[in-house]
Design an enzyme around this catalytic site. Structure first.
Site, PDB file in Angstrom:
ATOM      1  N   TYR A   1      -2.213  14.187  17.282  1.00 41.89           N
ATOM      2  CA  TYR A   1      -3.144  14.049  16.153  1.00 41.89           C
ATOM      3  C   TYR A   1      -2.707  14.935  14.998  1.00 41.89           C
ATOM      4  CZ  TYR A   1      -7.088  10.967  16.378  1.00 41.89           C
ATOM      5  OH  TYR A   1      -7.872   9.854  16.315  1.00 41.89           O
TER       6      TYR A   1
ATOM      7  N   GLU B   1      -4.259  14.557  11.413  1.00 38.32           N
ATOM      8  CA  GLU B   1      -4.992  14.221  10.188  1.00 38.32           C
ATOM      9  C   GLU B   1      -4.655  15.226   9.095  1.00 38.32           C
ATOM     10  OE1 GLU B   1      -9.072  14.116  11.391  1.00 38.32           O
ATOM     11  OE2 GLU B   1      -8.938  12.051  12.091  1.00 38.32           O
TER      12      GLU B   1
ATOM     13  N   ASP C   1       3.650  -4.780  -5.566  1.00 39.23           N
ATOM     14  CA  ASP C   1       3.562  -4.871  -4.104  1.00 39.23           C
ATOM     15  C   ASP C   1       4.845  -5.561  -3.645  1.00 39.23           C
ATOM     16  OD1 ASP C   1       3.175  -5.577  -1.484  1.00 39.23           O
ATOM     17  OD2 ASP C   1       1.142  -6.357  -1.764  1.00 39.23           O
TER      18      ASP C   1
ATOM     19  N   THR D   1       5.292  -2.953   2.672  1.00 40.00           N
ATOM     20  CA  THR D   1       5.313  -2.856   4.125  1.00 40.00           C
ATOM     21  C   THR D   1       6.690  -2.308   4.483  1.00 40.00           C
ATOM     22  OG1 THR D   1       6.258  -5.051   4.402  1.00 40.00           O
ATOM     23  CG2 THR D   1       3.862  -4.905   4.431  1.00 40.00           C
TER      24      THR D   1
ATOM     25  N   LYS E   1       9.342  -5.791   6.919  1.00 37.86           N
ATOM     26  CA  LYS E   1       9.866  -7.098   6.504  1.00 37.86           C
ATOM     27  C   LYS E   1      11.361  -6.926   6.186  1.00 37.86           C
ATOM     28  CE  LYS E   1       5.213  -8.509   5.318  1.00 37.86           C
ATOM     29  NZ  LYS E   1       4.248  -8.924   4.290  1.00 37.86           N
TER      30      LYS E   1
ATOM     31  N   ARG F   1       6.324  -1.838  12.020  1.00 37.78           N
ATOM     32  CA  ARG F   1       5.196  -2.238  11.183  1.00 37.78           C
ATOM     33  C   ARG F   1       4.643  -0.975  10.528  1.00 37.78           C
ATOM     34  NH1 ARG F   1       4.940  -7.113  12.835  1.00 37.78           N
ATOM     35  NH2 ARG F   1       3.556  -7.678  11.143  1.00 37.78           N
TER      36      ARG F   1
HETATM   37  C1  LIG Z   1       2.867  -8.824   4.180  1.00 37.93           C
HETATM   38  C2  LIG Z   1       2.238  -8.456   2.897  1.00 37.93           C
HETATM   39  C3  LIG Z   1       1.216  -7.496   2.812  1.00 37.93           C
HETATM   40  C4  LIG Z   1       0.439  -6.950   3.988  1.00 37.93           C
HETATM   41  O1  LIG Z   1       1.053  -6.529   5.049  1.00 37.93           O
HETATM   42  P1  LIG Z   1       0.345  -6.271   6.460  1.00 37.93           P
HETATM   43  O2  LIG Z   1       1.261  -5.239   7.000  1.00 37.93           O
HETATM   44  O3  LIG Z   1       0.385  -7.574   7.157  1.00 37.93           O
HETATM   45  O4  LIG Z   1      -1.028  -5.775   6.223  1.00 37.93           O
HETATM   46  C5  LIG Z   1       0.765  -7.117   1.573  1.00 37.93           C
HETATM   47  N1  LIG Z   1       1.264  -7.668   0.457  1.00 37.93           N
HETATM   48  C6  LIG Z   1       2.212  -8.615   0.486  1.00 37.93           C
HETATM   49  C7  LIG Z   1       2.717  -9.177  -0.789  1.00 37.93           C
HETATM   50  C8  LIG Z   1       2.717  -9.060   1.704  1.00 37.93           C
HETATM   51  O5  LIG Z   1       3.629 -10.019   1.729  1.00 37.93           O
END
Ligand SMILES: *Cc1c(COP(=O)(O)O)cnc(C)c1O
Length: 443
Positions: free
Chosen positions: A50, A52, A195, A221, A224, A230
């Site tokens: 932990y 925080e 994003d 993220t 990807k 993740r």
């Molecule tokens: C995949 C994605 C997210 C969110 O990702 P999670 O890890 O699934 O919550 C946010 N914004 C965009 C543009 C995405 O493609």
């Protein structure tokens, strides 16, 4: 004792998933294959702890080592994206985005993002998401050529004076116009957030323009194109600190204790640091560039074989197939038929989709994971041929009008396709072909 002995059921299911991947091609644009090193960090004892708070300011003792891990992840994130501030604690992309709202908006403020059927993400104010309930959400669209409609973005921004504008999407095949939208955001005084969940790896590799000079905040993220575990990152740019010197502090407070999440996932933080370390190596630049070369080649191969693509091509890691020439709502047919042939993709809306997000009219196909397996342009030629053959086989299936009819029809469709000789043949070709391209942590 290892998992095989203590919990053979889960062990066997993991083995089954490995086999599923060996037998097929992972072409969901948001997925990838992580390295053994990333998995080693992710599966480590760091998960027990932990912590925080933030390095040097924790609510728990015993965080001397965790502090060093988190600081390393932060330094690598700053270096990889060329930014002065990073928070590496978000559990995933959606909580990262939510923390940004908490940091810069008040409930009831107006926010603006790309419409979901046009490729935008659910967390940018789409109607079923909480962000559309606590904020006034305004959506911009893409034009029929697949590019973001900048004229509409400007008109909506001037009219609605949003507090925050998003640029980033989950199904968009063109370069994002960060510079163009930044001028609009500056004009109306909005926070401008990129994003880059999908394209983070391409940005690091120089295969997509970086948003850093143009936006105040970057979210992403890590699982990807970045090819990590993740997770999520929130970064503040020089431009962001110039707008608000406290922005980094506000982001930190929003992630914890602001309400988005509790204790950080330290195993995940370590694995993110490992992935960022990999992404900072020269090979990763090659990898990112090859993802785009493969995607462009795939687009060409598909179009040559009569498959229609949104925007007639791609600038990034994915193509979006437009199946409307044979009727609306048919994405599910191509998704399921390709799945049975050994190619994993996902159904997706297309711009101005005549159907619904559950029965969308398109399919997204991406190259990040197969590029990780070492596939190049030559292989894209083969893959586009398989996909086009499957697309041809489903041409005569049309989505019925009512819910009941659809369920029955899809059942029949699945059993017909499963028993189709062509599909069986393609499946065995793909499984044989895949053996030449081992998956890093599996084979
Ligand atoms: C995949 C994605 C997210 C969110 O990702 P999670 O890890 O699934 O919550 C946010 N914004 C965009 C543009 C995405 O493609």
């Amino acid at each position: 004792m290892n998992l095989e002995q203590t919990d053979p059921k889960i062990y066997e299911l993991i083995e089954a998933e490995k086999q599923r991947r060996r037998d097929g091609l992972e072409m969901i644009p948001s997925e990838n294959h992580t390295s053994p090193s990333v998995l080693e960090a992710l599966g480590s004892i760091l998960t027990d702890k932990y912590s925080e708070g933030y390095p040097g300011k924790r609510y728990y003792g015993g965080n001397q080592v965790i502090d060093r891990i988190e600081n390393l992840a932060i330094e690598r994130a700053k270096q990889a994206f060329g930014v002065p501030f990073a928070n590496v604690q978000p559990y995933s992309g959606s909580p990262a985005n939510f923390a940004v709202y908490l940091a810069v908006c008040n409930f009831g403020d107006t926010i603006m993002g790309q419409n979901l059927p046009d490729g935008g993400h659910i967390s940018h104010g789409w109607k079923v998401n909480i962000t559309s309930k606590i904020f006034k959400s305004v959506s911009y669209h893409v034009k029929s050529d697949g590019y973001i409609d900048l004229e509409e973005v400007r008109n909506l921004a001037v009219e609605n004076k949003p507090k925050l504008i998003w640029c980033g999407a989950t199904a968009y095949v063109r370069e994002f116009p960060f510079e163009e939208i930044s001028k609009i955001a500056d004009e109306v005084g909005a926070y401008f957030v990129a994003d880059i969940a999908h394209i983070a790896g391409l940005v690091i590799a120089g295969a997509h323009k970086s948003p850093a000079p143009f936006v105040h905040i970057i979210t992403t993220t890590t699982h990807k194109t970045l090819r990590g575990p993740r997770g999520g990152l929130i970064m503040v740019t020089e431009k962001g600190l110039k707008k608000d010197a406290e922005l980094g502090e506000k982001i930190n407070k929003a992630v914890f204790p602001g309400g988005v999440q509790g204790g950080p996932h330290n195993h995940q933080t370590a694995a993110i640091a490992v992935a960022l370390g990999e992404a900072l190596k020269p090979e990763f630049k090659e990898y990112g560039k090859q993802i785009v070369k493969n995607s462009k080649k795939l687009a060409e191969g598909l179009m040559e074989r009569g498959v229609k693509l949104v925007s007639n091509g791609t600038d990034n890691h994915m193509v979006v197939v437009d199946l409307t020439p044979d009727g609306p709502g048919r994405g599910v047919f191509l998704q399921d038929a390709l799945d049975m042939a050994g190619i994993t993709v996902n159904k997706n809306t297309i711009p101005a989709d005549p159907s619904t997000p559950f029965y969308p009219s398109g399919v997204r196909i991406g190259t990040p994971a197969i590029t990780t397996r070492g596939m190049k342009e030559k292989e894209m030629e083969l893959i586009s041929d398989w996909i086009a053959r499957v697309a041809d086989l489903i041409k005569n299936y049309k989505l019925p009008g009512t819910k009941e009819e659809r369920i029955e029809y899809l059942k029949r469709f699945k059993s017909e396709i499963e028993n189709n000789d062509q599909i069986k043949k393609i499946k065995s070709e793909i499984s044989e072909f895949g053996k030449n391209f081992p998956i890093p942590a599996i084979n």
